[in-house]
Design a protein around this motif. Structure first.
Motif, PDB file in Angstrom:
ATOM      1  N   TRP A 182      30.161 -28.848  -0.872  1.00  0.00           N
ATOM      2  CA  TRP A 182      30.666 -29.408   0.348  1.00  0.00           C
ATOM      3  C   TRP A 182      29.982 -30.865   0.674  1.00  0.00           C
ATOM      4  N   LYS A 183      30.913 -31.726   1.461  1.00  0.00           N
ATOM      5  CA  LYS A 183      30.147 -32.932   1.770  1.00  0.00           C
ATOM      6  C   LYS A 183      29.335 -32.767   2.837  1.00  0.00           C
ATOM      7  N   HIS A 184      28.008 -33.148   2.818  1.00  0.00           N
ATOM      8  CA  HIS A 184      27.131 -33.048   3.969  1.00  0.00           C
ATOM      9  C   HIS A 184      27.435 -34.169   4.969  1.00  0.00           C
ATOM     10  N   ASP A 185      28.578 -34.036   5.738  1.00  0.00           N
ATOM     11  CA  ASP A 185      28.866 -34.976   6.769  1.00  0.00           C
ATOM     12  C   ASP A 185      28.716 -34.484   8.244  1.00  0.00           C
ATOM     13  N   GLN A 186      27.930 -33.555   8.423  1.00  0.00           N
ATOM     14  CA  GLN A 186      27.590 -32.717   9.795  1.00  0.00           C
ATOM     15  C   GLN A 186      26.229 -32.196   9.558  1.00  0.00           C
ATOM     16  N   THR A 187      25.641 -31.982  10.709  1.00  0.00           N
ATOM     17  CA  THR A 187      24.178 -31.357  10.750  1.00  0.00           C
ATOM     18  C   THR A 187      24.222 -30.062  10.123  1.00  0.00           C
ATOM     19  N   VAL A 188      23.354 -29.826   9.062  1.00  0.00           N
ATOM     20  CA  VAL A 188      23.568 -28.564   8.568  1.00  0.00           C
ATOM     21  C   VAL A 188      21.887 -28.163   8.470  1.00  0.00           C
ATOM     22  N   PHE A 189      21.766 -26.871   9.061  1.00  0.00           N
ATOM     23  CA  PHE A 189      20.052 -26.480   8.803  1.00  0.00           C
ATOM     24  C   PHE A 189      19.382 -27.454   9.642  1.00  0.00           C
ATOM     25  N   GLY A 190      19.725 -28.258  10.603  1.00  0.00           N
ATOM     26  CA  GLY A 190      18.983 -29.239  11.321  1.00  0.00           C
ATOM     27  C   GLY A 190      18.713 -30.673  10.383  1.00  0.00           C
ATOM     28  N   GLU A 191      19.385 -30.587   9.299  1.00  0.00           N
ATOM     29  CA  GLU A 191      19.335 -32.030   8.447  1.00  0.00           C
ATOM     30  C   GLU A 191      20.581 -32.970   8.889  1.00  0.00           C
ATOM     31  N   THR A 192      20.146 -34.056   9.389  1.00  0.00           N
ATOM     32  CA  THR A 192      21.141 -34.969   9.549  1.00  0.00           C
ATOM     33  C   THR A 192      22.168 -35.249   8.586  1.00  0.00           C
ATOM     34  N   PRO A 193      23.357 -35.529   8.639  1.00  0.00           N
ATOM     35  CA  PRO A 193      24.405 -35.926   7.692  1.00  0.00           C
ATOM     36  C   PRO A 193      23.738 -36.849   6.686  1.00  0.00           C
ATOM     37  N   SER A 194      24.002 -36.667   5.287  1.00  0.00           N
ATOM     38  CA  SER A 194      23.680 -37.817   4.426  1.00  0.00           C
ATOM     39  C   SER A 194      25.069 -38.351   3.559  1.00  0.00           C
ATOM     40  N   GLY A 195      26.079 -37.827   3.918  1.00  0.00           N
ATOM     41  CA  GLY A 195      27.260 -38.099   2.979  1.00  0.00           C
ATOM     42  C   GLY A 195      27.313 -37.651   1.601  1.00  0.00           C
ATOM     43  N   ARG A 196      26.364 -36.985   1.119  1.00  0.00           N
ATOM     44  CA  ARG A 196      25.944 -36.471  -0.126  1.00  0.00           C
ATOM     45  C   ARG A 196      26.909 -35.177  -0.350  1.00  0.00           C
ATOM     46  N   TRP A 197      27.575 -34.962  -1.482  1.00  0.00           N
ATOM     47  CA  TRP A 197      28.056 -33.749  -1.964  1.00  0.00           C
ATOM     48  C   TRP A 197      26.919 -32.551  -2.321  1.00  0.00           C
ATOM     49  N   ILE A 198      26.903 -31.581  -1.578  1.00  0.00           N
ATOM     50  CA  ILE A 198      25.837 -30.572  -1.812  1.00  0.00           C
ATOM     51  C   ILE A 198      26.461 -29.503  -2.599  1.00  0.00           C
ATOM     52  N   ALA A 199      25.880 -28.811  -3.841  1.00  0.00           N
ATOM     53  CA  ALA A 199      26.397 -27.705  -4.516  1.00  0.00           C
ATOM     54  C   ALA A 199      25.792 -26.418  -4.530  1.00  0.00           C
ATOM     55  N   ARG A 200      26.184 -25.464  -4.460  1.00  0.00           N
ATOM     56  CA  ARG A 200      25.494 -24.037  -4.442  1.00  0.00           C
ATOM     57  C   ARG A 200      26.435 -23.295  -5.481  1.00  0.00           C
ATOM     58  N   GLU A 201      25.674 -22.691  -6.416  1.00  0.00           N
ATOM     59  CA  GLU A 201      26.405 -21.867  -7.317  1.00  0.00           C
ATOM     60  C   GLU A 201      25.732 -20.284  -7.015  1.00  0.00           C
ATOM     61  N   GLY A 202      26.519 -19.424  -7.590  1.00  0.00           N
ATOM     62  CA  GLY A 202      26.159 -18.164  -7.580  1.00  0.00           C
ATOM     63  C   GLY A 202      27.017 -16.948  -8.208  1.00  0.00           C
ATOM     64  N   ILE A 203      26.667 -15.810  -8.003  1.00  0.00           N
ATOM     65  CA  ILE A 203      27.312 -14.899  -8.894  1.00  0.00           C
ATOM     66  C   ILE A 203      27.465 -13.555  -7.814  1.00  0.00           C
ATOM     67  N   HIS A 204      28.700 -13.200  -7.833  1.00  0.00           N
ATOM     68  CA  HIS A 204      29.111 -11.953  -7.104  1.00  0.00           C
ATOM     69  C   HIS A 204      29.436 -10.861  -8.220  1.00  0.00           C
ATOM     70  N   SER A 205      28.994  -9.713  -7.714  1.00  0.00           N
ATOM     71  CA  SER A 205      29.379  -8.532  -8.400  1.00  0.00           C
ATOM     72  C   SER A 205      30.048  -7.501  -7.558  1.00  0.00           C
ATOM     73  N   ASP A 206      31.224  -7.473  -7.715  1.00  0.00           N
ATOM     74  CA  ASP A 206      32.130  -6.835  -6.733  1.00  0.00           C
ATOM     75  C   ASP A 206      32.617  -5.339  -7.406  1.00  0.00           C
ATOM     76  N   ARG A 207      32.336  -4.333  -6.546  1.00  0.00           N
ATOM     77  CA  ARG A 207      32.965  -3.012  -6.775  1.00  0.00           C
ATOM     78  C   ARG A 207      34.192  -2.876  -5.919  1.00  0.00           C
ATOM     79  N   LEU A 208      35.407  -2.396  -6.753  1.00  0.00           N
ATOM     80  CA  LEU A 208      36.774  -2.216  -5.778  1.00  0.00           C
ATOM     81  C   LEU A 208      37.109  -0.770  -5.769  1.00  0.00           C
ATOM     82  N   ALA A 209      37.694  -0.321  -4.960  1.00  0.00           N
ATOM     83  CA  ALA A 209      38.279   1.230  -4.757  1.00  0.00           C
ATOM     84  C   ALA A 209      39.797   0.757  -4.066  1.00  0.00           C
ATOM     85  N   ALA A 210      40.662   1.507  -4.425  1.00  0.00           N
ATOM     86  CA  ALA A 210      42.086   1.333  -3.751  1.00  0.00           C
ATOM     87  C   ALA A 210      42.360  -0.089  -3.504  1.00  0.00           C
ATOM     88  N   GLY A 211      42.103  -0.980  -4.511  1.00  0.00           N
ATOM     89  CA  GLY A 211      42.792  -2.465  -4.269  1.00  0.00           C
ATOM     90  C   GLY A 211      41.828  -3.180  -3.380  1.00  0.00           C
TER      91      GLY A 211
END
Length: 172
Positions: free
Chosen positions: A96-125
């Motif tokens: 996301w583009k850091h163009d609004q205050t996030v976590f108290g940090e003033t906008p920088s205009g930089r793109w911020i990246a977060r990576e992750g892994i979800h392991s989901d279990r499904l039942a009945a769709g």
């Protein structure tokens, strides 16, 4: 039923499960359709996060609504996905583009990246359980200002003598 028929059914089930999980990323993030959560997740859904602990569907809905408001210019990419039985594991990247205050940090205009892994279990769709790991440090360093407040305690923790000296100086 032959082994080939069973394999075909398993492949179809895996594809169906992957489709449900993929819809989560497409509908909820790409299209910003918060109502899709009710279609994709069981009402008694429970999530487990290494960072934030246990959470419910209501918690997830609240947090995603905050992301919509605070990060209007964003994108999510599925980097990889594997399904077996009732489980789907997805590796994703959210930017996301850091163009609004996030976590108290003033906008920088930089793109911020977060990576992750979800392991989901499904039942009945529907997704009934999720275990997740997110790269919170990537967000912290991307924001910059938070980084300086978090790096110092980490350095102190690596060198206990620095902690003692700092404590002794403050309490002398």
């Amino acid at each position: 039923m032959s082994n080939e028929d069973q394999l075909s059914n398993d492949d179809q089930s895996n594809d169906d499960h992957k489709h449900v999980v993929r819809r989560y990323y497409e509908e909820v993030f790409a299209r910003r359709n918060l109502a899709a959560l009710d279609e994709l997740f069981a009402p008694d859904f429970v999530g487990h996060s290494a960072t934030f602990g246990t959470y419910t569907l209501a918690d997830m809905r609240r947090d995603i609504a905050r992301e919509y408001a605070g990060m209007p210019d964003d994108e999510i990419t599925i980097e990889g996905q594997v399904a077996e039985g009732d489980r789907v594991v997805t590796r994703w990247r959210y930017r996301w583009k850091h163009d609004q205050t996030v976590f108290g940090e003033t906008p920088s205009g930089r793109w911020i990246a977060r990576e992750g892994i979800h392991s989901d279990r499904l039942a009945a769709g529907r997704i009934v359980e999720r275990r997740e790991i997110k790269d919170t440090w990537g967000v912290v360093t991307g924001l910059g200002g938070l980084c300086s407040r978090m790096v110092r305690p980490l350095k102190l923790a690596r060198d206990p003598s620095r902690c003692r000296r700092g404590w002794q100086q403050r309490h002398a």
